[in-house]
Write a protein that holds these residues in place. Structure first.
Motif, PDB file in Angstrom:
ATOM      1  N   TYR A 179       0.874  -1.183   0.000  1.00 42.62           N
ATOM      2  CA  TYR A 179       0.000   0.000   0.000  1.00 42.62           C
ATOM      3  C   TYR A 179       0.909   1.229   0.000  1.00 42.62           C
ATOM      4  N   ARG A 232      -6.025  10.733 -10.587  1.00 41.54           N
ATOM      5  CA  ARG A 232      -5.404  11.361  -9.399  1.00 41.54           C
ATOM      6  C   ARG A 232      -4.909  10.235  -8.497  1.00 41.54           C
ATOM      7  N   LEU A 234      -2.953   8.815  -5.751  1.00 42.91           N
ATOM      8  CA  LEU A 234      -2.357   9.407  -4.541  1.00 42.91           C
ATOM      9  C   LEU A 234      -2.078  10.889  -4.849  1.00 42.91           C
ATOM     10  N   LYS A 250      -5.874  -1.727  -2.747  1.00 42.02           N
ATOM     11  CA  LYS A 250      -7.011  -1.477  -1.852  1.00 42.02           C
ATOM     12  C   LYS A 250      -7.768  -2.776  -1.602  1.00 42.02           C
ATOM     13  N   GLU A 322     -12.136   5.239  -6.469  1.00 45.59           N
ATOM     14  CA  GLU A 322     -10.833   5.500  -5.884  1.00 45.59           C
ATOM     15  C   GLU A 322      -9.977   6.325  -6.823  1.00 45.59           C
ATOM     16  N   ASP A 323      -9.442   7.393  -6.319  1.00 47.20           N
ATOM     17  CA  ASP A 323      -8.443   8.196  -7.011  1.00 47.20           C
ATOM     18  C   ASP A 323      -8.890   8.693  -8.390  1.00 47.20           C
ATOM     19  N   ASP A 345     -13.898   6.575  -1.551  1.00 47.29           N
ATOM     20  CA  ASP A 345     -12.938   6.411  -0.460  1.00 47.29           C
ATOM     21  C   ASP A 345     -12.212   7.712  -0.150  1.00 47.29           C
ATOM     22  N   ASP A 346     -11.880   8.478  -1.167  1.00 51.00           N
ATOM     23  CA  ASP A 346     -11.087   9.693  -0.963  1.00 51.00           C
ATOM     24  C   ASP A 346     -11.912  10.792  -0.299  1.00 51.00           C
ATOM     25  N   ASN A 487      -0.373  11.610   0.337  1.00 53.85           N
ATOM     26  CA  ASN A 487       0.394  10.401   0.007  1.00 53.85           C
ATOM     27  C   ASN A 487       1.015  10.541  -1.365  1.00 53.85           C
ATOM     28  N   ASN A 531      -5.054   7.183   7.725  1.00 52.21           N
ATOM     29  CA  ASN A 531      -5.279   6.690   6.361  1.00 52.21           C
ATOM     30  C   ASN A 531      -6.633   6.005   6.284  1.00 52.21           C
ATOM     31  N   ASN A 532      -7.301   6.210   5.147  1.00 52.24           N
ATOM     32  CA  ASN A 532      -8.637   5.609   5.014  1.00 52.24           C
ATOM     33  C   ASN A 532      -8.618   4.074   5.058  1.00 52.24           C
TER      34      ASN A 532
HETATM   35  C1  LIG Z   1      -5.121   6.850   0.799  1.00 53.18           C
HETATM   36  C2  LIG Z   1      -5.772   7.278  -0.411  1.00 53.18           C
HETATM   37  O1  LIG Z   1      -6.853   6.818  -0.730  1.00 53.18           O
HETATM   38  C3  LIG Z   1      -5.140   8.258  -1.237  1.00 53.18           C
HETATM   39  O2  LIG Z   1      -4.090   8.774  -0.887  1.00 53.18           O
HETATM   40  O3  LIG Z   1      -5.688   8.541  -2.301  1.00 53.18           O
END
Ligand SMILES: CC(=O)C(=O)O
Ligand SMILES: NC(=O)C1=CN([C@@H]2O[C@H](COP(=O)(O)OP(=O)(O)OC[C@H]3O[C@@H](n4cnc5c(N)ncnc54)[C@H](OP(=O)(O)O)[C@@H]3O)[C@@H](O)[C@H]2O)C=CC1
Ligand SMILES: [Mg+2]
Length: 631
Positions: A179, A232, A234, A250, A322-323, A345-346, A487, A531-532
């Motif tokens: 991770y 995007r 991290l 994840k 995610e991202d 999640d973000d 991150n 952190n999520n």
């Molecule tokens: C931890 C996470 O989901 C991020 O940095 O995008």
């Protein structure tokens, strides 16, 4: 000839086989012909192919001095079509190469006899515990984090249960490998380290056939999808198709930390191109070589995906966004939150974890949330997501009107403090935070003027909490709360060492990616990880086990409270506002229970009747990676 009928062969037009007595014996019991190696197709074939499976054999073809070209290795040329027929029998060599069933040297003597493994393994038989010890030893030998990552991925693809046992038992050590931060570097170099697909790639080329693509995935009982479009990744920006490392990582946490079965997890990358010129010019890049599709073209592809997912897996499939870049993330959440079980999640997971940390931190700094003032650097998904959930908690728990609650929260973006004079030009998710104030350009001036008790970094830009900024926080607060959430480590707003040193050891600090303990003035400070990953595995488990069909903010608040409740006095005494990851499965079970309880309370749970003890129920639902005995 009758017995030969049970032997394998590849392409009738081209290749045939001869069978040794051993292979005849082995295959005569359970041999099925299949064009794919998947278990799903095994099942389909079990039902349909027996009648077709005894195909006529071509005469054995001897080529080049009598060498049998069993797999078309000698004769197949690039311009010759060869059908990739294969045998899917979970025994012998295939069993060793099946990551779901492989036990490596842990196969017992009896299993080696029964499943045709004799001679395929060296004589020694070792326990899974010893395998874990050996693997850990091997991984520790690698000095380069990316090598560790690749070793872990190889393990996941060769022996899934061992991978999860290792990860679960050494989670603090291996989380940074599978991770953040290492997964960030893996995504940047994904093209050159790519070996085998670990998830589904849905690109613009698959438009119109996404349902078929989903059906190519070998597992049918999918319960969670983590999907990215790679824009995007991290704080590393647009990594296009190479963002796949994120859903893969994840989802491995879904299984290791939250106990969702690995076979129920599906990583997906939607590839609409990339605006990253470096990748477009990289000969090893694995994605579409074009600039990102936007507007209608983008929306249509995502919509087809969302519809196909629901059609294929049903109403209860959880889709974790995610991202995605924020210009899509908020809109997708808003749109599909009404029709699907979706979770960003973000925006939401991060909000829930940070709120939990703040609730725990109140025991160290005193007061209620409403007594504090919050300043964010970064007003995107994470920043505004957290801000909104803090305000909601104040509203729900302290009856602070939402507007008043928001006024305690300030955000700075790349153009400075978000203030009402900027309102017209702000993206919609920033508008609620445009308070009356003179414009301020620099963060340090904002700190001095707003006087926050809590400073949160969600900018994606490293080293933006400068000495001046941190010292200003220390001048205002006895115990400044400083969260550097960006991150991977390179993007962290400050390091743990900086936070402790510049506040003379008074900071309550946590970061998105882990930092080692810091020694300052003879004291050792252990930084926490905000952190999520604390939230989404348990949150997802709670949704799944209750059969929920929609996510609600109240569930996020419930998850925050469940996580905060897991922070012990011992943790707090060390300045930790999050519990250690070593207990994460217990923590996840508690989060799952509270989320599920909320789903039942809201009438959104489909699994009835409600189990009496939801924590026990969550624990009983959790995947464990111990080896089964094979008959
Ligand atoms: C931890 C996470 O989901 C991020 O940095 O995008
Ligand atoms: N610890 C955790 O669990 C999580 C951490 N994160 C991390 O948070 C970071 C941000 O993610 P996310 O919110 O999704 O990203 P977004 O792109 O949505 O938001 C980034 C925000 O930072 C602002 N920004 C960029 N550069 C600067 C700068 N130099 N000074 C001030 N503000 C700046 C942007 O301003 P503008 O709007 O003007 O462009 C934008 O408001 C990433 O590094 C990500 O890894 C994210 C989720 C979870
Ligand atoms: Mg993320």
């Amino acid at each position: 000839m009758a017995s030969l009928n049970r032997c394998i062969f590849l392409n009738k037009t081209h290749i045939s086989s001869s069978c040794s007595p051993l292979s005849l014996k082995r295959h005569s019991e359970s041999l099925k012909l299949s064009s794919v190696i998947s278990e799903r197709n095994d099942r389909v074939l079990m039902e349909s192919s027996l009648k077709d499976s005894v195909l006529e054999l071509d005469p054995v073809s001897a080529v080049n001095d009598g060498v049998l070209d069993f797999y078309g290795e000698v004769m197949a040329m690039e311009d010759q079509g060869v059908t990739p027929w294969t045998v899917s029998v979970a025994s012998g060599y295939n069993l060793l190469r099946n990551p779901h069933h492989n036990k490596g040297l842990a196969f017992t003597d009896k299993e080696r006899d029964t499943h045709y493994l004799r001679g395929l393994l060296p004589p020694t038989v070792i326990s899974q515990d010893l395998q874990v010890k050996k693997l850990l030893y091997r991984i520790r030998q690698y000095q380069v984090p990316l090598q560790k990552y690749m070793a872990m991925m190889d393990l996941q693809e060769s022996n899934e249960k061992l991978f999860y046992k290792l990860l679960i038992e050494h989670v603090e050590e291996l989380l940074p490998v599978v991770y953040t931060p290492t997964v960030g570097e893996a995504c940047q170099k994904y093209g050159s380290i790519f070996r085998r697909p670990q998830g589904l790639y849905i690109s613009l080329r698959e438009k119109g056939k996404i349902l078929e693509v989903l059906r190519n995935w070998p597992e049918m009982g999918i319960q969670v999808i983590v999907v990215t479009d790679g824009e995007r990744i991290l704080g590393l920006g647009d990594l296009g198709c190479q963002g796949m490392g994120i859903p893969v990582g994840k989802l491995s946490l879904y299984s290791a930390l939250g106990g969702v079965r690995p076979s129920a997890c599906l990583p997906v990358t939607i590839d609409v191109g990339t605006n990253n010129d470096k990748l477009l010019n990289d000969e090893f890049y694995i994605g579409l070589r074009q600039k990102r599709a936007t507007g209608q073209e983008y929306k249509e592809l995502v919509h087809e995906f969302m519809a196909a997912v629901k059609q294929n897996y049903g109403e209860k499939i959880l889709i974790q966004f995610e991202d995605f870049a924020n210009h899509n993330a908020f809109d997708l959440l808003e749109k599909y939150g009404k029709t699907h079980l979706v979770f960003n999640d973000d925006i939401q997971g991060t909000a829930s974890v940070v709120l939990a940390g703040l609730i725990a931190a109140l025991k160290l700094v005193g007061g209620t949330l409403a007594d504090h003032k919050f300043l964010f650097l970064g007003a995107g998904e994470a920043g505004t997501g957290i801000a909104e959930l803090i305000a909601l908690e104040m509203f729900k728990k302290m009856n602070t009107p939402l507007e008043d609650a928001r006024k305690k929260i300030w955000l700075v973006d790349s153009k400075g403090l978000i203030v009402s004079s900027r309102k017209e030009s702000l993206q919609h998710f920033k508008k609620p935070w445009a308070h009356e104030h003179e414009p301020i350009q620099d963060l340090v001036d904002a700190v001095k003027d707003i006087k926050p008790t809590v400073l949160i970094g969600t900018s994606g830009v490293g080293r933006t909490f400068t000495k001046d900024v941190v010292e200003a926080m220390a001048a205002i607060n006895k115990k400044p709360i400083i969260l550097a959430l960006s991150n991977p480590t390179s993007q962290s707003e400050c390091t743990a060492e900086e936070a402790y040193t510049w506040t003379e050891g008074r900071a309550i600090f946590a970061s998105g990616s882990p930092f080692d303990p810091v020694e300052y003035n003879g004291n050792v400070f252990v930084p926490g990880q905000a952190n999520n990953a604390y939230i989404f595995p348990g949150f997802g488990l709670g949704l799944i086990m209750s059969g929920t069909i929609r996510v609600r903010d109240d569930m996020l608040l419930a998850a925050s409270e469940a996580l905060a409740a897991q922070v012990t006095q011992e943790n707090l005494d060390k300045g930790l506002i999050f519990p250690p990851f070593t207990n994460i499965r217990k923590i996840s079970a508690n989060i799952a229970a509270k989320v599920a309880a909320k789903a039942y309370e809201l009438g959104l749970a489909g699994r009835l009747p409600q189990p009496k003890d939801l924590v026990k129920h969550a624990e009983s639902c959790m995947y464990t990676p111990s080896y089964p005995n094979y008959r």
